[in-house]
Design a protein around this motif. Structure first.
Motif, PDB file in Angstrom:
ATOM      1  N   VAL A   1      72.172  47.988  13.056  1.00 60.93           N
ATOM      2  CA  VAL A   1      71.149  48.681  12.267  1.00 60.93           C
ATOM      3  C   VAL A   1      71.768  49.962  11.732  1.00 60.93           C
ATOM      4  CG1 VAL A   1      68.860  49.705  12.268  1.00 60.93           C
ATOM      5  CG2 VAL A   1      69.371  47.829  13.815  1.00 60.93           C
TER       6      VAL A   1
ATOM      7  N   THR B   1      70.036  56.716   9.131  1.00 57.04           N
ATOM      8  CA  THR B   1      70.241  57.537   7.929  1.00 57.04           C
ATOM      9  C   THR B   1      71.729  57.841   7.701  1.00 57.04           C
ATOM     10  OG1 THR B   1      69.386  59.290   9.384  1.00 57.04           O
ATOM     11  CG2 THR B   1      67.978  58.588   7.575  1.00 57.04           C
TER      12      THR B   1
ATOM     13  N   HIS C   1      74.129  59.374   9.344  1.00 53.38           N
ATOM     14  CA  HIS C   1      74.657  60.728   9.538  1.00 53.38           C
ATOM     15  C   HIS C   1      75.707  60.835  10.648  1.00 53.38           C
ATOM     16  CE1 HIS C   1      71.788  62.033   6.626  1.00 53.38           C
ATOM     17  NE2 HIS C   1      72.057  63.299   6.800  1.00 53.38           N
TER      18      HIS C   1
ATOM     19  N   SER D   1      67.119  60.037  10.901  1.00 49.00           N
ATOM     20  CA  SER D   1      66.080  59.154  11.457  1.00 49.00           C
ATOM     21  C   SER D   1      65.864  59.496  12.928  1.00 49.00           C
ATOM     22  CB  SER D   1      66.488  57.682  11.303  1.00 49.00           C
ATOM     23  OG  SER D   1      67.425  57.297  12.288  1.00 49.00           O
TER      24      SER D   1
ATOM     25  N   THR E   1      71.594  58.331  19.909  1.00 42.35           N
ATOM     26  CA  THR E   1      72.897  58.988  20.108  1.00 42.35           C
ATOM     27  C   THR E   1      72.767  60.322  20.847  1.00 42.35           C
ATOM     28  OG1 THR E   1      72.671  59.957  17.903  1.00 42.35           O
ATOM     29  CG2 THR E   1      73.975  57.929  18.070  1.00 42.35           C
TER      30      THR E   1
ATOM     31  N   HIS F   1      80.094  64.140  21.810  1.00 44.00           N
ATOM     32  CA  HIS F   1      78.876  63.690  21.104  1.00 44.00           C
ATOM     33  C   HIS F   1      79.133  62.267  20.627  1.00 44.00           C
ATOM     34  CE1 HIS F   1      75.607  63.392  18.276  1.00 44.00           C
ATOM     35  NE2 HIS F   1      75.247  64.651  18.447  1.00 44.00           N
TER      36      HIS F   1
END
Ligand SMILES: Cc1cc2nc3c(=O)[nH]c(=O)nc-3n(C[C@H](O)[C@H](O)[C@H](O)COP(=O)(O)OP(=O)(O)OC[C@H]3O[C@@H](n4cnc5c(N)ncnc54)[C@H](O)[C@@H]3O)c2cc1C
Length: 451
Positions: free
Chosen positions: A66, A69, A71, A134, A141, A402
């Motif tokens: 999926v 957005t 990013h 989103s 994440t 991250h």
């Protein structure tokens, strides 16, 4: 679009007539992430606008991802086979004012959700630096904002619904599913297609933010806890030069019925700014949320960047590392020692604090963390050379990267840093036994099947 791609798209379209391919990408640009540093490995992007369409598509494909957005700065979202976009599934399904929850469809962004929640008298506990992303991609994440008492954005999730690899629907909640729920929320896109999220909401609140300039590193070293706990959300921006934090952003809640005194002119040796600023001093503050103590709703003060404007620099790369809060000062000083190497490649760094949580794959699992973030100039070869140097300095501090940003930490070290990772792998196998939702990023970093 070359002829082969078109034919593949066309034959897939014939196979799944109700899920439509997104042709805009095919007509011009290659499909890439927001920053433009990742060109995705397929242009086969399909769009679904109902859970039934999602289920149908998932059943028919052997492998898919999926796209939110777009990013993320690394290949966590990439696919070599199919992408599914759920952008059109963007309704707020319900607000339960008694339970204080909001249930949303999967395509909703914070930019869409927040003004709506506010208009109904509600708010979220925190936001990232930008509202453009989103909610599902961010929660998958472990995206975060700042604030000693604030968990990352996924800690607001109280229930989720997702389509598993078999096309079945799974529903899990904090209340009923204990550990399974805690393992699923920061799911890295590996468990299935999330179709709904339920989030904790709070009564709406007002905020104001002040920015201070030039806080000496000596003060940061001596008073770190006092500095980062001095407001609801605190961000420290530094270029690591001249032994100082360039800008301190203090975001405070205005409690109803309490008068807020004018902010002090000095803050641990830093001076209150006399105009709105961008974290990258050379850039226009027009893109940023209002400062100078002007009161405003929570969703127009918690992010640094305004909806409808380019967040951050635009042309950039990003990396971010989480270290335990108890090592904050030592870790910051370790990076400061690299200032000569880092300086030429950096646009700005940001230091934030985040509360502990129980979500297995969250970098804040188990204890509160401080994050050291780098917004880099878009020069990947240089950044790629520098990341291992920074990671080596941070290694003694149990560093975790991250999940959506650039890092070079080896999979074995990630495995050592996440005690629940073996359980997470078992959970993934339960919902996706053949690896339908895996990609190279997950196979290398999580499943250890690609070196
Ligand atoms: C300018 C800028 C500023 C940023 N600031 C911050 C910040 O302040 N704090 C921070 O922590 N991060 C920040 N980020 C990082 C980024 O916002 C997050 O990593 C987040 O994941 C982006 O969400 P997305 O939807 O764009 O993700 P995408 O890149 O589209 O996807 C991310 C992952 O989520 C999965 N996914 C998305 N939707 C679904 C779904 N419906 N079901 C299953 N899986 C799904 C994807 O498959 C992928 O694995 C920033 C990024 C940029 C570009």
């Amino acid at each position: 679009m070359n002829k082969r791609t078109f034919l593949k798209m066309f034959s897939s379209l014939m196979a799944t007539p109700i899920v439509s391919p997104v042709l805009a990408w095919a007509l011009g640009d290659k499909l890439h992430n927001w920053a433009g540093n990742v060109e995705y490995s397929t242009e086969r992007l399909y769009s679904a606008n109902s859970v039934e369409q999602v289920r149908d598509f998932v059943r028919k494909q052997a492998s898919l991802k999926v796209l939110g957005t777009r990013h993320c700065f690394n290949r966590i979202a990439d696919s070599t086979d199919y992408f599914l976009s759920l952008k059109e599934m963007n309704k707020v399904v319900a607000i339960d004012s008694v339970a204080q929850t909001a249930t949303i469809e999967t395509g909703v962004t914070y930019g869409q959700l927040c003004p709506y929640l506010d208009s109904k008298g509600f708010a979220l506990h925190n936001l990232a630096s930008l509202p453009h992303i989103s909610v599902v991609g961010a929660c998958s994440t472990a995206t975060h904002g700042s604030g000693d008492g604030n968990g990352n954005l996924s800690t607001a999730v109280s229930a989720l619904e997702f389509v598993t690899a078999s096309g079945d629907i799974a529903r899990l909640s904090r209340e009923h599913d204990g550990q399974t729920f805690e393992g699923t929320v920061v799911g890295l896109g590996a468990l299935g297609v999330i179709t709904r999220l339920t989030l904790d909401i709070h009564p709406r609140y007002m905020m104001r933010q002040y920015v201070y300039q030039d806080l000496p590193f000596g003060e940061l070293k001596e008073h770190f806890d006092a500095i980062v706990s001095s407001a609801y959300s605190v961000s420290l921006f530094t270029d690591w030069q001249k032994q100082r934090v360039n800008e301190v952003w203090l975001k405070s809640r205005i409690e109803e019925g309490h008068s807020s005194p004018e902010a002090a002119q000095n803050f641990f040796g830093a001076k209150r700014a006399t105009k709105d600023l961008h974290p990258i001093a050379e850039l226009s503050a027009e893109n940023c949320t209002p400062q100078m103590g002007v009161p405003g709703p929570w969703y127009e003060r918690l992010p640094h960047f305004r909806m409808g404007f380019t967040p951050s620099a635009g042309k950039e790369l990003q990396s971010e590392y989480f270290v335990p809060r108890r090592h904050a000062v030592e870790a910051i000083l370790a990076v400061e020692r690299l200032h000569e190497q880092v300086g030429p490649h950096l646009l700005i760094s940001e230091i934030r604090t985040i509360a502990a949580d129980k979500l297995w794959m969250s970098p804040c699992y188990g204890e509160p963390r401080v994050t050291i973030h780098f917004t880099w100039k878009p020069d990947w070869p240089s950044v790629q050379g520098l990341l291992p140097v920074i990671e080596k300095e941070l290694e003694p501090f149990d560093v975790r990267p991250h999940w959506g940003k650039l890092f070079t930490i080896k999979p074995a070290k990630l495995h050592a840093a996440y005690p629940k990772l073996p359980d997470f792998i078992d959970l993934c196998k339960r919902y996706d036994s053949k690896g339908k939702f895996r990609n190279d990023f997950l196979n290398r970093n999580i499943f250890g099947t690609v070196s």
